[in-house]
Design a protein around this motif. Structure first.
Motif, PDB file in Angstrom:
ATOM      1  N   GLY A 227      28.710  60.251  27.845  1.00  0.00           N
ATOM      2  CA  GLY A 227      27.978  59.134  27.243  1.00  0.00           C
ATOM      3  C   GLY A 227      28.687  58.585  26.023  1.00  0.00           C
ATOM      4  O   GLY A 227      28.712  57.378  25.790  1.00  0.00           O
ATOM      5  N   ASN A 228      29.268  59.494  25.241  1.00  0.00           N
ATOM      6  CA  ASN A 228      30.015  59.045  24.048  1.00  0.00           C
ATOM      7  C   ASN A 228      31.235  58.225  24.469  1.00  0.00           C
ATOM      8  O   ASN A 228      31.550  57.197  23.866  1.00  0.00           O
ATOM      9  N   GLU A 229      31.906  58.705  25.502  1.00  0.00           N
ATOM     10  CA  GLU A 229      33.070  57.947  25.988  1.00  0.00           C
ATOM     11  C   GLU A 229      32.634  56.568  26.499  1.00  0.00           C
ATOM     12  O   GLU A 229      33.333  55.563  26.306  1.00  0.00           O
ATOM     13  N   LEU A 230      31.480  56.548  27.185  1.00  0.00           N
ATOM     14  CA  LEU A 230      30.976  55.264  27.691  1.00  0.00           C
ATOM     15  C   LEU A 230      30.659  54.316  26.547  1.00  0.00           C
ATOM     16  O   LEU A 230      30.982  53.119  26.610  1.00  0.00           O
ATOM     17  N   ARG A 231      30.025  54.833  25.497  1.00  0.00           N
ATOM     18  CA  ARG A 231      29.742  53.988  24.331  1.00  0.00           C
ATOM     19  C   ARG A 231      31.023  53.430  23.735  1.00  0.00           C
ATOM     20  O   ARG A 231      31.093  52.263  23.326  1.00  0.00           O
ATOM     21  N   GLN A 232      32.041  54.255  23.654  1.00  0.00           N
ATOM     22  CA  GLN A 232      33.318  53.794  23.108  1.00  0.00           C
ATOM     23  C   GLN A 232      33.927  52.692  23.992  1.00  0.00           C
ATOM     24  O   GLN A 232      34.457  51.697  23.496  1.00  0.00           O
ATOM     25  N   ALA A 233      33.824  52.914  25.308  1.00  0.00           N
ATOM     26  CA  ALA A 233      34.361  51.897  26.232  1.00  0.00           C
ATOM     27  C   ALA A 233      33.592  50.585  26.103  1.00  0.00           C
ATOM     28  O   ALA A 233      34.170  49.489  26.152  1.00  0.00           O
ATOM     29  N   GLU A 234      32.271  50.672  25.947  1.00  0.00           N
ATOM     30  CA  GLU A 234      31.462  49.466  25.782  1.00  0.00           C
ATOM     31  C   GLU A 234      31.815  48.738  24.495  1.00  0.00           C
ATOM     32  O   GLU A 234      31.875  47.503  24.465  1.00  0.00           O
ATOM     33  N   ALA A 235      32.027  49.511  23.408  1.00  0.00           N
ATOM     34  CA  ALA A 235      32.420  48.887  22.138  1.00  0.00           C
ATOM     35  C   ALA A 235      33.764  48.193  22.266  1.00  0.00           C
ATOM     36  O   ALA A 235      33.966  47.077  21.762  1.00  0.00           O
ATOM     37  N   ALA A 236      34.694  48.866  22.946  1.00  0.00           N
ATOM     38  CA  ALA A 236      36.016  48.256  23.142  1.00  0.00           C
ATOM     39  C   ALA A 236      35.908  46.999  24.003  1.00  0.00           C
ATOM     40  O   ALA A 236      36.590  45.994  23.766  1.00  0.00           O
ATOM     41  N   GLU A 237      35.005  47.033  25.015  1.00  0.00           N
ATOM     42  CA  GLU A 237      34.786  45.857  25.851  1.00  0.00           C
ATOM     43  C   GLU A 237      34.240  44.696  25.027  1.00  0.00           C
ATOM     44  O   GLU A 237      34.708  43.554  25.143  1.00  0.00           O
ATOM     45  N   ARG A 238      33.246  44.984  24.186  1.00  0.00           N
ATOM     46  CA  ARG A 238      32.678  43.914  23.351  1.00  0.00           C
ATOM     47  C   ARG A 238      33.727  43.316  22.428  1.00  0.00           C
ATOM     48  O   ARG A 238      33.786  42.092  22.234  1.00  0.00           O
ATOM     49  N   ALA A 239      34.562  44.166  21.897  1.00  0.00           N
ATOM     50  CA  ALA A 239      35.619  43.677  20.998  1.00  0.00           C
ATOM     51  C   ALA A 239      36.599  42.785  21.756  1.00  0.00           C
ATOM     52  O   ALA A 239      37.034  41.745  21.247  1.00  0.00           O
ATOM     53  N   GLU A 240      36.953  43.202  22.980  1.00  0.00           N
ATOM     54  CA  GLU A 240      37.892  42.406  23.771  1.00  0.00           C
ATOM     55  C   GLU A 240      37.268  41.076  24.180  1.00  0.00           C
ATOM     56  O   GLU A 240      37.932  40.034  24.162  1.00  0.00           O
ATOM     57  N   VAL A 241      35.980  41.099  24.562  1.00  0.00           N
ATOM     58  CA  VAL A 241      35.296  39.844  24.896  1.00  0.00           C
ATOM     59  C   VAL A 241      35.263  38.922  23.686  1.00  0.00           C
ATOM     60  O   VAL A 241      35.512  37.707  23.797  1.00  0.00           O
ATOM     61  N   GLU A 242      34.977  39.489  22.512  1.00  0.00           N
ATOM     62  CA  GLU A 242      34.953  38.678  21.289  1.00  0.00           C
ATOM     63  C   GLU A 242      36.324  38.082  21.013  1.00  0.00           C
ATOM     64  O   GLU A 242      36.447  36.917  20.625  1.00  0.00           O
ATOM     65  N   ARG A 243      37.362  38.887  21.243  1.00  0.00           N
ATOM     66  CA  ARG A 243      38.728  38.381  21.016  1.00  0.00           C
ATOM     67  C   ARG A 243      39.039  37.232  21.975  1.00  0.00           C
ATOM     68  O   ARG A 243      39.629  36.214  21.577  1.00  0.00           O
ATOM     69  N   ILE A 244      38.631  37.396  23.249  1.00  0.00           N
ATOM     70  CA  ILE A 244      38.899  36.346  24.246  1.00  0.00           C
ATOM     71  C   ILE A 244      38.150  35.061  23.880  1.00  0.00           C
ATOM     72  O   ILE A 244      38.712  33.960  23.930  1.00  0.00           O
ATOM     73  N   LEU A 245      36.876  35.176  23.499  1.00  0.00           N
ATOM     74  CA  LEU A 245      36.100  33.991  23.126  1.00  0.00           C
ATOM     75  C   LEU A 245      36.689  33.311  21.904  1.00  0.00           C
ATOM     76  O   LEU A 245      36.731  32.082  21.818  1.00  0.00           O
ATOM     77  N   ARG A 246      37.169  34.127  20.949  1.00  0.00           N
ATOM     78  CA  ARG A 246      37.779  33.556  19.742  1.00  0.00           C
ATOM     79  C   ARG A 246      39.071  32.820  20.099  1.00  0.00           C
ATOM     80  O   ARG A 246      39.343  31.725  19.599  1.00  0.00           O
ATOM     81  N   ASP A 247      39.850  33.425  20.988  1.00  0.00           N
ATOM     82  CA  ASP A 247      41.110  32.799  21.407  1.00  0.00           C
ATOM     83  C   ASP A 247      40.848  31.489  22.147  1.00  0.00           C
ATOM     84  O   ASP A 247      41.503  30.471  21.878  1.00  0.00           O
ATOM     85  N   LEU A 248      39.886  31.521  23.071  1.00  0.00           N
ATOM     86  CA  LEU A 248      39.569  30.292  23.815  1.00  0.00           C
ATOM     87  C   LEU A 248      38.999  29.225  22.885  1.00  0.00           C
ATOM     88  O   LEU A 248      39.334  28.032  23.004  1.00  0.00           O
ATOM     89  N   SER A 249      38.148  29.616  21.945  1.00  0.00           N
ATOM     90  CA  SER A 249      37.586  28.654  20.992  1.00  0.00           C
ATOM     91  C   SER A 249      38.687  28.035  20.153  1.00  0.00           C
ATOM     92  O   SER A 249      38.658  26.831  19.843  1.00  0.00           O
ATOM     93  N   SER A 250      39.665  28.857  19.774  1.00  0.00           N
ATOM     94  CA  SER A 250      40.783  28.338  18.985  1.00  0.00           C
ATOM     95  C   SER A 250      41.563  27.296  19.774  1.00  0.00           C
ATOM     96  O   SER A 250      41.954  26.250  19.239  1.00  0.00           O
ATOM     97  N   LYS A 251      41.783  27.580  21.066  1.00  0.00           N
ATOM     98  CA  LYS A 251      42.523  26.614  21.895  1.00  0.00           C
ATOM     99  C   LYS A 251      41.736  25.314  22.058  1.00  0.00           C
ATOM    100  O   LYS A 251      42.310  24.216  22.046  1.00  0.00           O
ATOM    101  N   VAL A 252      40.423  25.427  22.226  1.00  0.00           N
ATOM    102  CA  VAL A 252      39.587  24.226  22.326  1.00  0.00           C
ATOM    103  C   VAL A 252      39.624  23.453  21.014  1.00  0.00           C
ATOM    104  O   VAL A 252      39.751  22.220  20.997  1.00  0.00           O
TER     105      VAL A 252
END
Length: 782
Positions: A227-252
């Protein structure tokens, strides 16, 4: 604007908004205003005309465009947009690029629309990145980045391992320790329902208890680490999604200005296309340009009344008319359609100057600088009432703010007060508007104003037609004829006692009665004139149809004559070719045998040639037309016949129908009259006697495919070559081989020059090595 509200222009704007594909276009439609500067008005009209052409030819939709201006501005300032907003930007970019491509292909003939089209951004890389990375709900796809895909794969694997572990607890040997066989979650952690009396038998973390305290919700130790590993993976996923949205917003944001300008242009394009769609739905027309303040309508309809219930009107007012019509004064009974006619004119003008297509068969207009309207509300959709003072206030404001070349619409001018004073005031107002350069359309019941319109320059009477037989209005506008109110007739129709009607009639002055009678006579004369004009128009149209039919038949005759000439030329060419071949044969006879027998044989062959020529001449002569068809000459299907007048032999393809039948003559099929056909006698072979049959068949049977010219003199070789090719043409041989040898190339050049001039030669070439090489020429005939 007061006038637009009174003529119900808002309803037209709502109809326009309903035909827009985008929120931007809808807002613009609801705020649409007529243009009162000529250049601006004609710019809008011409642009709508281009949109109508575009929709007719290819069609175009802006339905993928979203209202992205605000979000793009946030991205320009460094803000991070959510996935749904970014996906809408991607959809909008795709829609704008597609529209730009369509308009770019038509930019030479749709110049005004291309002004919008070239503002539409084409950013395929950004568009693809947005639509590839996000789905329609704004969810960031696994493919958005390699890292995100790996994280989600790891997350899915951990989740599956946890589920497998939990399943082992609820279905394995520990099942008896549980209060239920279903695992669940608490605060995002997977737990099993352990009976409280079994506490400690399954080691783990207690996250919750039941209300009764009988059940403990325990996360087993084996699952805690996962469960701890899953939480870490979810946090990393959220961070990556945030990075992608920030990158796309910057391009727009980097393309923000062009995207926002393109979105504005796309919304404007959507509005123009909606104008064309509305025009098509209304069966509207594109107005034609006129000079000065001018209006001519043909069969115009009120856009808010169902087409099946609306009576069209036609009129002309303004300075482009033969004589300037400054004031068109409409009279007629109440509920006769005067108000609807005035509103129809006002709406058609407002629509045209807003770039819309008015519902009319045709419209010619010169731009009006203003629209003023004072229309009684008794027949408006709102059913509200106006007082005399309210009318006068509106008219006073119109006179105070009036510009030259304005359109003024007045319903029941001067009504609502003492008739004498009202008529005098109405007369003065109409003359004042005329002096200030306005064009006026007004309605009235005042007889004095009818006389004013009849006797004053620039004034013209009109009326709403009233059927005296049914005592009902027809709602037809009659221009040039004053009308009557028909108050007594309408009162009688609605049941007012006869003695009351008689008393009222006796109170009408003789002068007024005479005027009414004169008006009715004028209307009758107008009807008769219209009927005569309609009949004249019908006869003119009929004559034009007769003219067209005559031209069509002349063209058919010319075509038939051309076909006959072509067939005759073809037959003559065949005959000449046969004569050339026969002449060559005769010379060969004389060369080989100079005895009397040889001369006799040559003479007989020459006689055959003479007979061929005589037969050809006889066949090309027109056959005298028979006065009466021969009764015994019955024409049936399959019969061989001669077509008189054309001297052609043909085959009957069908049984006769009436006095006509279908005949095949050579490559042509034609319908002929039975009287023009004569059966042809058939020889024993079962085929009609043909002029060139014997020669053609004999040549076909003896035609050769190869000719040897080596060691021959040039003159003899050319004669032999021409004869050889003619025989091959008659025999239907497709390919020839001519052997001339290599030598000095003299015969080769002679052969190929002769072939080049021969019209029946399709092509020729040197032989391939295995065919004889340069010593041979291969010929393809047509």
């Amino acid at each position: 604007m007061h006038a637009l509200r009174i003529i119900e222009f808002d309803a037209v704007r709502h109809m326009l908004a309903d035909r827009c594909d985008t929120p931007v276009g809808e807002r613009a439609a609801r705020e649409l205003m007529p243009r009162f500067d000529p250049d601006g008005a004609w710019f809008e009209i011409d642009r709508t005309a281009e949109a109508e052409t575009l929709l007719t030819d290819v069609g175009l939709s802006m339905s993928g465009l979203r209202d992205v201006g605000g979000n793009v501005k946030v991205a320009e300032k460094g803000g991070v947009l959510d996935g749904a907003s970014l996906h809408q930007v991607g959809e909008s970019l795709a829609t704008m690029r597609a529209a730009s491509d369509v308009l770019a292909a038509r930019k030479d003939d749709l110049k005004l629309l291309w002004r919008l089209g070239h503002r539409l951004p084409s950013l395929p890389k950004l568009e693809d990145r947005l639509l590839y990375s996000l789905d329609g709900d704004g969810y960031v796809r696994d493919e958005a980045s390699t890292e995100l895909g790996a994280l989600r794969k790891r997350k899915a694997g951990l989740s599956q391992r946890i589920i497998d572990k939990m399943q082992s607890y609820v279905s394995g040997r520990t099942r008896e320790l549980l209060s239920d066989t279903v695992y669940t979650q608490r605060d995002g952690r997977y737990v099993i329902p352990l009976k409280s009396e079994n506490k400690g038998k399954i080691k783990g973390i207690v996250h919750d208890t039941s209300a009764s305290g009988a059940t403990l919700f325990v996360e087993p130790d084996e699952v805690v680490a996962l469960g701890n590993e899953l939480r870490q993976a979810e946090a990393a996923e959220r961070a990556e999604v945030e990075r992608i949205l920030r990158d796309l917003s910057s391009k727009v944001g980097a393309e923000g200005p062009s995207i926002r300008d393109g979105a504005d242009a796309a919304g404007e394009l959507d509005l123009v296309l909606a104008k064309a769609r509305l025009g098509g739905d209304m069966r509207g027309c594109v107005p034609v340009r006129a000079t000065g303040p001018y209006l001519r309508l043909k069969n115009a309809r009120h856009p808010l009344i169902p087409r099946s219930e609306c009576v069209p009107l036609s009129l002309e007012i303004g300075d482009d008319a033969g004589e300037s019509v400054d004031v068109l004064l409409i009279t007629g009974p109440n509920t006769g359609g005067k108000t609807v006619a005035i509103k129809t004119v006002g709406l058609c003008v407002a629509m045209a100057q807003a770039g819309l297509m008015p519902p009319a068969e045709s419209m010619r207009i010169g731009c009006f600088r203003q629209i003023w309207a004072d229309i009684g509300d008794e027949q408006s959709l709102q059913q509200s009432l106006s007082t005399f003072s309210g009318h006068i206030k509106n008219i006073s404001e119109a006179l105070g703010g009036l510009k030259p070349d304005a359109l003024v619409l007045l319903d029941e001018v001067g009504a609502g007060t003492d008739p004498g004073e009202g008529a005098a005031l109405a007369r003065a107002l109409l003359l004042a508007f005329q002096r200030r350069g306005a064009k006026v359309m007004a309605s009235t019941h005042y007889g004095e104003l009818k006389l004013l319109a009849a006797n004053s320059p620039g004034f013209l009477n009109a009326s709403m037609e009233f059927d005296l037989k049914s005592l009902r209005p027809t709602y037809h506008l009659l221009v040039g004829v004053p009308g009557s109110s028909h108050a007594l007739k309408i009162a009688e129709r609605y049941g007012v006692p006869k003695d009351v009607i008689e008393e009222a009639t006796s109170g009408v002055s003789a002068e007024e009665t005479d005027v009414a009678a004169m008006i009715e006579k004028l209307k009758s004369a107008e009807k008769r004139a219209q009927k005569a004009q309609s009949e004249a128009d019908r006869l003119t149209a009929s004559m034009r149809q007769v003219e067209k039919e005559a031209e069509r038949k002349i063209a058919q005759a010319e075509e038939a004559r051309r076909n006959v000439r072509e067939r005759a030329a073809s037959e003559l060419e065949i005959l000449l070719r046969e004569i050339r071949i026969e002449a060559a044969d005769i010379f060969e006879i004389l060369k080989k045998d100079s005895s009397q027998a040889g001369f006799d044989k040559a003479r007989a062959r020459l006689k055959e040639l003479q007979d061929l020529g005589r037969e050809f001449v006889q066949e090309t002569k027109p056959t005298p037309k028979r006065e009466q068809p021969r009764p015994e000459a019955k024409i049936t299907k399959g019969m061989t016949v001669r077509i008189e007048g054309l001297s052609q032999i043909g085959t009957v393809l069908d049984e006769p129908k009436g006095d006509q039948v279908l005949v095949q003559a050579g490559p042509l099929k034609m319908t002929c009259k039975l009287k023009d056909l004569m059966p042809v006698k058939v020889v024993s072979s079962g085929t009609p006697k043909a002029r060139t049959g014997t020669l053609s068949v004999s040549k076909a049977m003896s035609a050769k495919t190869e000719l040897h010219l080596r060691q021959m003199r040039a003159e003899d070789a050319q004669l032999e070559l021409e004869r050889f090719v003619d025989e091959a043409v008659l025999g239907g041989v497709p390919t020839l081989r001519i052997v001339h040898g290599k030598g000095e190339g003299i015969l080769r050049k002679l052969v190929q020059d002769t072939l080049r001039r021969h019209k029946d030669v399709r092509s020729f070439r040197d032989g391939e090595p295995e065919e004889g090489g340069a010593g041979v020429t291969i010929v393809e005939l047509r």
